[in-house]
Design a protein around this motif. Structure first.
Motif, PDB file in Angstrom:
ATOM      1  N   GLU A 276       1.249  -4.002  16.235  1.00 46.02           N
ATOM      2  CA  GLU A 276       0.850  -3.030  15.224  1.00 46.02           C
ATOM      3  C   GLU A 276      -0.298  -3.593  14.394  1.00 46.02           C
ATOM      4  O   GLU A 276      -0.273  -4.751  13.969  1.00 46.02           O
ATOM      5  CB  GLU A 276       2.024  -2.685  14.312  1.00 46.02           C
ATOM      6  CG  GLU A 276       1.653  -1.631  13.272  1.00 46.02           C
ATOM      7  CD  GLU A 276       2.830  -1.119  12.469  1.00 46.02           C
ATOM      8  OE1 GLU A 276       2.670  -0.130  11.742  1.00 46.02           O
ATOM      9  OE2 GLU A 276       3.925  -1.725  12.587  1.00 46.02           O
ATOM     10  N   SER A 278      -2.119  -2.829  10.930  1.00 43.65           N
ATOM     11  CA  SER A 278      -2.029  -2.057   9.702  1.00 43.65           C
ATOM     12  C   SER A 278      -3.405  -1.901   9.068  1.00 43.65           C
ATOM     13  O   SER A 278      -4.319  -2.696   9.304  1.00 43.65           O
ATOM     14  CB  SER A 278      -1.088  -2.747   8.709  1.00 43.65           C
ATOM     15  OG  SER A 278      -1.696  -3.913   8.184  1.00 43.65           O
ATOM     16  N   SER A 307      -1.903   1.771  15.636  1.00 46.10           N
ATOM     17  CA  SER A 307      -1.922   1.930  14.170  1.00 46.10           C
ATOM     18  C   SER A 307      -1.263   3.254  13.798  1.00 46.10           C
ATOM     19  O   SER A 307      -1.683   3.921  12.855  1.00 46.10           O
ATOM     20  CB  SER A 307      -3.355   1.898  13.637  1.00 46.10           C
ATOM     21  OG  SER A 307      -4.087   3.011  14.116  1.00 46.10           O
ATOM     22  N   PHE A 330     -11.134   2.001  11.499  1.00 47.27           N
ATOM     23  CA  PHE A 330     -10.297   2.055  12.698  1.00 47.27           C
ATOM     24  C   PHE A 330     -11.098   2.505  13.924  1.00 47.27           C
ATOM     25  O   PHE A 330     -10.880   2.008  15.033  1.00 47.27           O
ATOM     26  CB  PHE A 330      -9.088   2.956  12.479  1.00 47.27           C
ATOM     27  CG  PHE A 330      -7.880   2.215  11.967  1.00 47.27           C
ATOM     28  CD1 PHE A 330      -7.260   1.256  12.759  1.00 47.27           C
ATOM     29  CD2 PHE A 330      -7.368   2.457  10.708  1.00 47.27           C
ATOM     30  CE1 PHE A 330      -6.145   0.557  12.304  1.00 47.27           C
ATOM     31  CE2 PHE A 330      -6.265   1.760  10.229  1.00 47.27           C
ATOM     32  CZ  PHE A 330      -5.653   0.805  11.028  1.00 47.27           C
TER      33      PHE A 330
END
Length: 415
Positions: A276, A278, A307, A330
């Motif tokens: 993951e 973040s 994410s 992102f």
């Protein structure tokens, strides 16, 4: 080329290409507006743009550029494809783009129908449903970029448009193409150019497709394309294309926060390596694309970097860092990670989320995507180059086992 399509993101465009290919049209998806003529055997061309969440003026400009290229290819009809959950803000971009395309084509009686029943999207009494829930109660109200807070498409679209919005009710759709055409005439006489059409079954979409024969412009989700190939049936070659899988390593990048994708991530975490990422770690520099790619390349099996946070976590991160800042960070992260993975030997790449998939495709920059077999409704396998195949999944699509299934279908037959 017979049918020219403009998609407002890459996953939706591949969804459309899947629908057209299954219906017998030789279909190619282009990444952005091409700078070269289409191949002579292409019957449906899909120009995939990344225009869903950008400023309205830029979305209109890109869409008109795509229209100009498609007109140069000799297309007889045009389709503006957007998401089956009508992802847009009160300012656009669906309404302004649809009106600009209609102006350029001098089009009236323009169908607006995002319905896609096989994936649970239906339109009834002008309202969009996701399975048994109104759109604004389906989880789409929590979308980080285009929160959908009103299921009445007539009302939502009217906020985006200069003109008024009409309606083709289910009673006319159920009565068949002639009744739909008559309703379209009466709505046009009343001054409505964009017409929200009800559809709750695939049969309804085919009726709308028949009623649209000869009209210059249709808009909707990929489902609206179910009925369009039949209008060109006597002009089709019957050669929709063959598929060959790709051997080699596979990897998954997920940036979608949808309910469906989060369930897919949760299942995959129990079966394969998963990491993951973040928002806080990304923004602080604690994680980097190079570091994540190196981790994934060091794993056995089918590694996942994601994410896909829950809505409360997303909102809190947006408050700390800014919505656009996080979104842009992102997109750069997933683009850079994808490049590093492919350079490191990944030949099968699976992405989840429209913005994530768009960033990845732009980074890898294939000139065209050849449409292959369906993985799950709305998601085809695609060839992006000699040694690369991809699956670009909209956040809301696919079963819980989608990631493993996609890797298998993308693979070579002898794997």
């Amino acid at each position: 080329m017979l049918l020219g399509c403009i998609g407002d993101d890459f996953t939706g465009s591949s969804d459309l290409g899947n629908t057209l290919t299954k219906s017998g049209m030789r279909t190619v998806q282009y990444v952005g507006v091409p700078d070269h003529p289409a191949e002579s055997d292409v019957e449906a061309g899909v120009v995939a743009l990344k225009s869903r969440s950008i400023p309205v003026d830029e979305a209109v400009r890109l869409s008109l550029d795509a229209l100009d290229w498609l007109r140069e290819q000799g297309c007889e009809q045009f389709l503006f494809k957007y998401c089956s959950t009508f992802d847009s803000t009160p300012e656009g971009n669906i309404g302004p783009v649809a009106e600009a395309l209609a102006d350029a084509l001098d089009a009236r009686k323009v169908i607006v129908c995002p319905a896609f029943p096989v994936t649970g999207r239906s339109v009834y009494q002008g309202h969009l449903f996701v399975k048994d829930k109104l759109l604004n109660e389906s989880g789409m109200e929590n979308h980080p970029l285009t929160p959908m807070i009103d299921a009445d498409l007539r009302r939502w679209l009217a906020r985006q448009c200069r003109g008024t919005v009409g309606h083709i009710p289910a009673t006319d759709v159920f009565a068949g193409p002639d009744a739909v055409r008559a309703r379209m005439e009466s709505e046009d006489a009343a001054g409505h150019r964009l017409l929200v059409a009800d559809a709750i079954r695939d049969e309804d979409l085919r009726v709308l497709g028949q009623a649209a024969a000869g009209l210059p412009l249709v808009t909707g989700g990929s489902g609206i394309a179910l009925g369009l190939p039949d209008n060109f049936r006597n002009q089709l070659s019957g050669q929709a294309g063959a598929w060959r899988g790709q051997e080699g390593r596979a990897a998954i990048l997920s940036g979608s926060c949808s309910v469906a994708t989060r369930a897919q991530v949760a299942r995959h975490q129990g079966e394969a390596p998963a990491l993951e990422v973040s928002a806080d770690d990304l923004m602080s520099g604690a994680v980097t694309a190079r570091g994540v790619a190196d981790w994934m390349l060091a794993q056995d099996g089918l590694p996942l970097a994601f994410s896909s946070a829950d809505p409360d976590t997303v909102r809190a991160a947006q408050k700390r860092h800014g919505r656009e800042t996080i979104a842009n960070a992102f997109e750069r992260f997933f683009a850079d990670t994808a490049r590093a993975l492919v350079n490191g030997g990944v030949t099968r790449l699976i992405t989840a989320g429209g913005e994530t998939s768009g960033a990845v495709v732009e980074a890898l920059a294939p000139r065209r995507l050849e449409i292959g077999p369906e993985i799950d409704p709305g998601v085809p396998a695609m060839r992006a180059g000699k040694n690369l195949v991809v699956a670009l999944k909209s956040g809301n699509f696919g079963g819980d086992d989608f990631f493993a299934k996609a890797a298998r279908i993308l693979g070579a037959d002898d794997e």
